[in-house]
Design a protein around this motif. Structure first.
Motif, mmCIF file in Angstrom:
data_model
loop_
_atom_site.group_PDB
_atom_site.id
_atom_site.type_symbol
_atom_site.label_atom_id
_atom_site.label_comp_id
_atom_site.label_asym_id
_atom_site.label_seq_id
_atom_site.Cartn_x
_atom_site.Cartn_y
_atom_site.Cartn_z
ATOM 1 N N VAL A 1 -1.896 12.122 -3.758
ATOM 2 C CA VAL A 1 -0.621 12.710 -3.357
ATOM 3 C C VAL A 1 -0.874 13.827 -2.356
ATOM 4 C CG1 VAL A 1 1.455 13.906 -4.140
ATOM 5 C CG2 VAL A 1 0.369 12.216 -5.627
ATOM 6 N N ILE A 2 -0.183 13.772 -1.212
ATOM 7 C CA ILE A 2 -0.241 14.831 -0.208
ATOM 8 C C ILE A 2 1.179 15.365 -0.027
ATOM 9 C CG2 ILE A 2 -0.678 15.392 2.209
ATOM 10 C CD1 ILE A 2 -2.818 13.187 2.213
ATOM 11 N N LYS B 1 -3.747 24.287 -0.915
ATOM 12 C CA LYS B 1 -4.401 23.033 -1.298
ATOM 13 C C LYS B 1 -3.301 22.052 -1.680
ATOM 14 C CE LYS B 1 -8.760 25.121 -2.775
ATOM 15 N NZ LYS B 1 -9.747 25.304 -3.882
ATOM 16 N N ARG B 2 -3.007 21.148 -0.781
ATOM 17 C CA ARG B 2 -1.816 20.296 -0.937
ATOM 18 C C ARG B 2 -2.148 18.813 -1.063
ATOM 19 N NH1 ARG B 2 0.589 20.787 5.270
ATOM 20 N NH2 ARG B 2 -1.415 20.437 6.307
ATOM 21 N N LEU B 3 -3.381 18.488 -1.409
ATOM 22 C CA LEU B 3 -3.777 17.110 -1.714
ATOM 23 C C LEU B 3 -4.278 17.051 -3.146
ATOM 24 C CD1 LEU B 3 -5.814 14.530 0.311
ATOM 25 C CD2 LEU B 3 -6.604 15.187 -1.961
ATOM 26 N N TRP B 4 -3.803 16.062 -3.882
ATOM 27 C CA TRP B 4 -4.240 15.838 -5.264
ATOM 28 C C TRP B 4 -4.679 14.387 -5.422
ATOM 29 C CZ3 TRP B 4 -0.105 18.614 -3.732
ATOM 30 C CH2 TRP B 4 0.036 19.925 -4.219
ATOM 31 N N ILE B 5 -5.698 14.172 -6.221
ATOM 32 C CA ILE B 5 -6.081 12.814 -6.637
ATOM 33 C C ILE B 5 -5.983 12.776 -8.151
ATOM 34 C CG2 ILE B 5 -7.848 11.020 -6.669
ATOM 35 C CD1 ILE B 5 -8.962 12.241 -4.096
ATOM 36 N N ILE B 6 -5.167 11.841 -8.637
ATOM 37 C CA ILE B 6 -4.892 11.748 -10.068
ATOM 38 C C ILE B 6 -5.358 10.400 -10.592
ATOM 39 C CG2 ILE B 6 -3.101 11.855 -11.840
ATOM 40 C CD1 ILE B 6 -1.379 13.375 -9.754
ATOM 41 N N ASP B 7 -6.149 10.428 -11.655
ATOM 42 C CA ASP B 7 -6.538 9.207 -12.363
ATOM 43 C C ASP B 7 -5.385 8.868 -13.294
ATOM 44 O OD1 ASP B 7 -7.507 7.339 -14.233
ATOM 45 O OD2 ASP B 7 -9.563 8.057 -14.003
ATOM 46 N N MET B 8 -4.634 7.818 -12.965
ATOM 47 C CA MET B 8 -3.445 7.491 -13.740
ATOM 48 C C MET B 8 -3.771 6.831 -15.073
ATOM 49 S SD MET B 8 -1.103 8.804 -11.989
ATOM 50 C CE MET B 8 0.262 8.200 -12.988
ATOM 51 N N GLU B 9 -4.987 6.331 -15.219
ATOM 52 C CA GLU B 9 -5.368 5.746 -16.500
ATOM 53 C C GLU B 9 -5.611 6.837 -17.534
ATOM 54 O OE1 GLU B 9 -8.540 2.560 -18.432
ATOM 55 O OE2 GLU B 9 -8.717 3.140 -16.329
ATOM 56 N N TYR C 1 0.730 4.432 1.383
ATOM 57 C CA TYR C 1 -0.375 3.719 2.022
ATOM 58 C C TYR C 1 -1.244 3.058 0.961
ATOM 59 C CZ TYR C 1 0.446 6.898 6.052
ATOM 60 O OH TYR C 1 0.979 7.614 7.096
ATOM 61 N N ALA C 2 -1.926 1.991 1.365
ATOM 62 C CA ALA C 2 -3.022 1.431 0.575
ATOM 63 C C ALA C 2 -4.315 1.808 1.291
ATOM 64 C CB ALA C 2 -2.902 -0.091 0.470
ATOM 65 N N SER D 1 -6.356 1.678 -3.291
ATOM 66 C CA SER D 1 -5.687 2.663 -4.141
ATOM 67 C C SER D 1 -4.472 3.182 -3.389
ATOM 68 C CB SER D 1 -6.628 3.807 -4.530
ATOM 69 O OG SER D 1 -6.908 4.653 -3.431
ATOM 70 N N CYS D 2 -3.612 3.899 -4.078
ATOM 71 C CA CYS D 2 -2.339 4.352 -3.501
ATOM 72 C C CYS D 2 -2.456 5.775 -2.977
ATOM 73 C CB CYS D 2 -1.251 4.293 -4.573
ATOM 74 S SG CYS D 2 0.391 4.783 -3.996
ATOM 75 N N LEU D 3 -1.992 5.978 -1.748
ATOM 76 C CA LEU D 3 -1.902 7.306 -1.154
ATOM 77 C C LEU D 3 -0.461 7.519 -0.725
ATOM 78 C CD1 LEU D 3 -4.301 9.051 1.304
ATOM 79 C CD2 LEU D 3 -1.871 8.945 1.844
ATOM 80 N N PHE D 4 0.104 8.671 -1.097
ATOM 81 C CA PHE D 4 1.493 8.992 -0.776
ATOM 82 C C PHE D 4 1.547 10.327 -0.050
ATOM 83 C CE2 PHE D 4 5.587 11.001 -2.364
ATOM 84 C CZ PHE D 4 6.414 10.310 -1.491
ATOM 85 N N ILE D 5 2.139 10.323 1.147
ATOM 86 C CA ILE D 5 2.336 11.549 1.917
ATOM 87 C C ILE D 5 3.824 11.892 1.877
ATOM 88 C CG2 ILE D 5 2.101 12.688 4.142
ATOM 89 C CD1 ILE D 5 -0.216 10.856 4.787
ATOM 90 N N TYR D 6 4.110 13.063 1.317
ATOM 91 C CA TYR D 6 5.497 13.459 1.032
ATOM 92 C C TYR D 6 5.971 14.610 1.903
ATOM 93 C CZ TYR D 6 9.324 15.722 -1.551
ATOM 94 O OH TYR D 6 10.500 16.314 -1.901
#
Length: 239
Positions: A88-89, A98-106, A144-145, A220-225
């Motif tokens: 997530v950005i 710091k505006r980027l996060w990577i989250i393990d959804m599992e 994005y993928a 994996s999924c990347l989202f820019i908001y």
């Protein structure tokens, strides 16, 4: 929780669809399944958000996370993404944050929270305008993928495929990729009062680039908001 979500999707599909003579699932069927399965998306997002393990890091704002989760679930159901990782950005925030996060959804764990650059023509400290046009030197919003890793002028870089027509669909042809940059650092902020800017790429700190792109590569999924009305109204993955 995520596994239960997708189990629910298939349960709903076979419950509401009458028998037919073919096993083909039409686009209309998929839309109906996703619409039914995501009716409780707000409560689901709230529950997941409250249970996230911040891992001593910060969390993205809830509004941003909820929209990211909604698109993630839809794209996962459609097979557009393969990994249970959500990057997530949030470009509504200052580039000094710091505006980027990577989250393990599992495991529902925040793995990274770091700096990320926006395009030079998107704004100075804050990104305010966005584009899907070549040579605009602006960032593109949306989902994005992640693609493959290659070695370019910035070293190891990660290709991105925009999944939203007219919003970020030209990402690959524009060479919008994740790569390392010297200007994505605390020292650059201290000297210039803001983070450096790219030609439209979500550039990363040098010391984290390799481990991050090797983690999220491969669908994996990347989202820019950003809460710009033009994007919020145009995206088909947010509603």
């Amino acid at each position: 929780m995520i596994n239960n979500f997708f189990t629910s999707i298939f349960f709903i599909f076979f419950s509401v669809t009458s028998p037919t003579t073919t096993n083909t699932i039409s686009a209309l069927d998929v839309k109906k399944v996703i619409a039914t399965a995501t009716e409780g998306k707000v409560l689901s997002a709230e529950s997941i958000y409250k249970n996230l393990d911040a891992n001593s890091l910060t969390l993205p704002d809830f509004t941003c996370f909820a929209k990211a989760l909604n698109g993630f679930n839809k794209l996962k159901a459609l097979g557009e993404i393969k990994k249970d990782l959500l990057t997530v950005i949030d470009f509504s925030k200052s580039s000094n944050d710091k505006r980027l996060w990577i989250i393990d959804m599992e495991t529902q764990t925040v793995l990274y929270n770091t700096y990320v650059a926006h395009g030079r023509n998107s704004g100075n400290e804050f990104a305010t305008t966005f584009s899907n046009t070549s040579s605009s030197y602006k960032s593109s919003l949306g989902f994005y993928a992640t693609g493959e890793i290659y070695k370019g002028k910035h070293g190891e870089s990660l290709r991105l495929d925009g999944l939203e027509a007219g919003i970020n669909s030209n990402a690959r042809s524009r060479a919008i990729v994740m790569h390392a940059a010297d200007y994505v650092s605390k020292s650059f902020i201290a000297q210039n009062k803001r983070l450096g800017r790219s030609l439209g790429c979500p550039a990363l700190p040098n010391h984290l680039n390799k481990e991050i792109i090797n983690l999220i590569t491969g669908k994996s999924c990347l989202f820019i908001y950003h809460p710009t009305n033009k994007y919020l109204q145009a995206s088909k993955l947010l509603s």
